[in-house]
Design an enzyme around this catalytic site. Structure first.
Site, PDB file in Angstrom:
ATOM      1  N   ASP A  68      -4.022  -8.344   4.917  1.00  7.09           N
ATOM      2  CA  ASP A  68      -3.014  -7.366   5.337  1.00  7.09           C
ATOM      3  C   ASP A  68      -2.486  -7.669   6.731  1.00  7.09           C
ATOM      4  O   ASP A  68      -3.018  -8.537   7.429  1.00  7.09           O
ATOM      5  CB  ASP A  68      -3.594  -5.934   5.283  1.00  7.09           C
ATOM      6  CG  ASP A  68      -4.987  -5.820   5.893  1.00  7.09           C
ATOM      7  OD1 ASP A  68      -5.396  -6.747   6.606  1.00  7.09           O
ATOM      8  OD2 ASP A  68      -5.651  -4.796   5.657  1.00  7.09           O
TER       9      ASP A  68
ATOM     10  N   ASN B 208     -13.433   5.511   4.881  1.00  8.96           N
ATOM     11  CA  ASN B 208     -12.956   6.340   3.762  1.00  8.96           C
ATOM     12  C   ASN B 208     -12.952   5.554   2.445  1.00  8.96           C
ATOM     13  O   ASN B 208     -12.375   5.991   1.459  1.00  8.96           O
ATOM     14  CB  ASN B 208     -11.552   6.892   4.061  1.00  8.96           C
ATOM     15  CG  ASN B 208     -10.521   5.795   4.273  1.00  8.96           C
ATOM     16  OD1 ASN B 208     -10.824   4.617   4.108  1.00  8.96           O
ATOM     17  ND2 ASN B 208      -9.304   6.178   4.627  1.00  8.96           N
TER      18      ASN B 208
ATOM     19  N   HIS C 122     -11.612   2.553   2.018  1.00 11.92           N
ATOM     20  CA  HIS C 122     -10.457   1.677   1.773  1.00 11.92           C
ATOM     21  C   HIS C 122     -10.852   0.204   1.793  1.00 11.92           C
ATOM     22  O   HIS C 122     -11.835  -0.182   2.421  1.00 11.92           O
ATOM     23  CB  HIS C 122      -9.288   1.981   2.715  1.00 11.92           C
ATOM     24  CG  HIS C 122      -9.423   1.539   4.144  1.00 11.92           C
ATOM     25  ND1 HIS C 122      -8.978   2.303   5.206  1.00 11.92           N
ATOM     26  CD2 HIS C 122      -9.915   0.411   4.692  1.00 11.92           C
ATOM     27  CE1 HIS C 122      -9.197   1.658   6.329  1.00 11.92           C
ATOM     28  NE2 HIS C 122      -9.770   0.517   6.048  1.00 11.92           N
TER      29      HIS C 122
ATOM     30  N   GLU D  68      -5.465   2.632   0.948  1.00 11.43           N
ATOM     31  CA  GLU D  68      -6.074   3.904   1.347  1.00 11.43           C
ATOM     32  C   GLU D  68      -6.366   4.746   0.102  1.00 11.43           C
ATOM     33  O   GLU D  68      -5.837   4.470  -0.983  1.00 11.43           O
ATOM     34  CB  GLU D  68      -5.108   4.655   2.274  1.00 11.43           C
ATOM     35  CG  GLU D  68      -4.775   3.916   3.571  1.00 11.43           C
ATOM     36  CD  GLU D  68      -5.856   4.054   4.644  1.00 11.43           C
ATOM     37  OE1 GLU D  68      -7.024   4.345   4.315  1.00 11.43           O
ATOM     38  OE2 GLU D  68      -5.506   3.859   5.828  1.00 11.43           O
TER      39      GLU D  68
END
Ligand code: GLP
Length: 241
Positions: free
Chosen positions: A67, A136, A138, A143
């Site tokens: 990314d 979280n 991800h 996400e």
């Protein structure tokens, strides 16, 4: 799924580097997806050391970053391009033309996503995707809520992900709101996946991902369905497994 638990972070990094070195010895033109963040810093140190000791040759390897932030100049110190130059690319014999990362300021972000996905395809897909994990759950910048079918796309960063980066960017308002990320499908198409996790703050996400229900609310949970998943975690991250 194979889970390897190491005592501490340095051992996790060493195990991961050895794993990658073995893959390159078996296939000199390995196609890798690589993460950024704190977790892989030790891995990159070990890979650089092994290269300097003559143990690994990266000359035929191709690397694709998972990314990149959107809206930063490429030379911005917090861009993932800068990170990769600093911690890995500039210290090994990867060919510059075999180091890929999405553009951070493309004229047309959607076109950049398609171009990136096609580039990966032009190499015959990823042999090995190396991943970290967010608190979280991800993976890359996929996400919670990201469809499992997603290919490389523009992602909106979650408030918690942005808040975590506020200090490194010198204020929340300076943290990009979006990024280009390989999608979950792009990652799942890799022939093998190596997931790294370190530190107690990852313990809950790791256990939900590996033992909880497979749900887009925990993006890494899809990895349970990958036929070749190897997890290397240090004992703090593995606490709830
Ligand atoms: C970022 C990256 C992920 C990385 C995650 C965890 O969001 N896009 O690829 O895995 O952070 O980072 P860290 O290793 O610093 O905990």
């Amino acid at each position: 799924m194979q889970i390897i638990i190491t005592e501490e972070y340095p051992k996790m990094s060493l195990q991961a580097a050895r794993f990658i070195a073995k893959k390159i010895l078996a296939k000199s033109n390995l196609v890798l997806a690589l993460p950024t963040g704190n977790t892989p810093l030790g891995l990159y140190c070990e890979l650089v050391r092994m290269f300097k000791e003559g143990l690994i040759d990266f000359s035929e390897v191709a690397v694709f970053n998972l990314d990149e932030y959107l809206g930063l100049p490429p030379q911005h110190p917090q861009s993932f391009r800068s990170y990769m130059h600093k911690h890995f690319w500039d210290h090994v014999n990867l060919r510059p033309e075999s180091c890929y990362i999405p553009l951070s300021s493309p004229k047309n972000p959607e076109a950049e996503c398609s171009r990136y996905e096609q580039l990966i395809g032009s190499y015959g897909g990823l042999d090995l995707a190396v991943l970290g994990i967010g608190e979280n759950g991800h993976i890359a910048f996929n996400e919670p809520g990201t469809p499992f079918e997603s290919l490389t796309h523009v992602a909106r960063l979650s408030p918690e992900t942005r808040a975590r980066e506020a200090s490194t960017f010198g204020g929340l308002d300076k943290v990009p709101t979006h990024a280009i990320t390989m999608g979950i499908k792009t990652i799942m198409h890799a022939r093998e996946i190596l997931l790294l996790a370190s530190g107690e703050e990852k313990a809950s996400a790791l256990s939900r991902s590996l033992k909880g229900p497979v749900t887009p609310e925990t993006p890494a949970s899809i990895l349970q369905l990958h036929p070749n998943l190897i997890v290397i975690a240090d004992s703090l991250a593995a606490k709830q497994l």
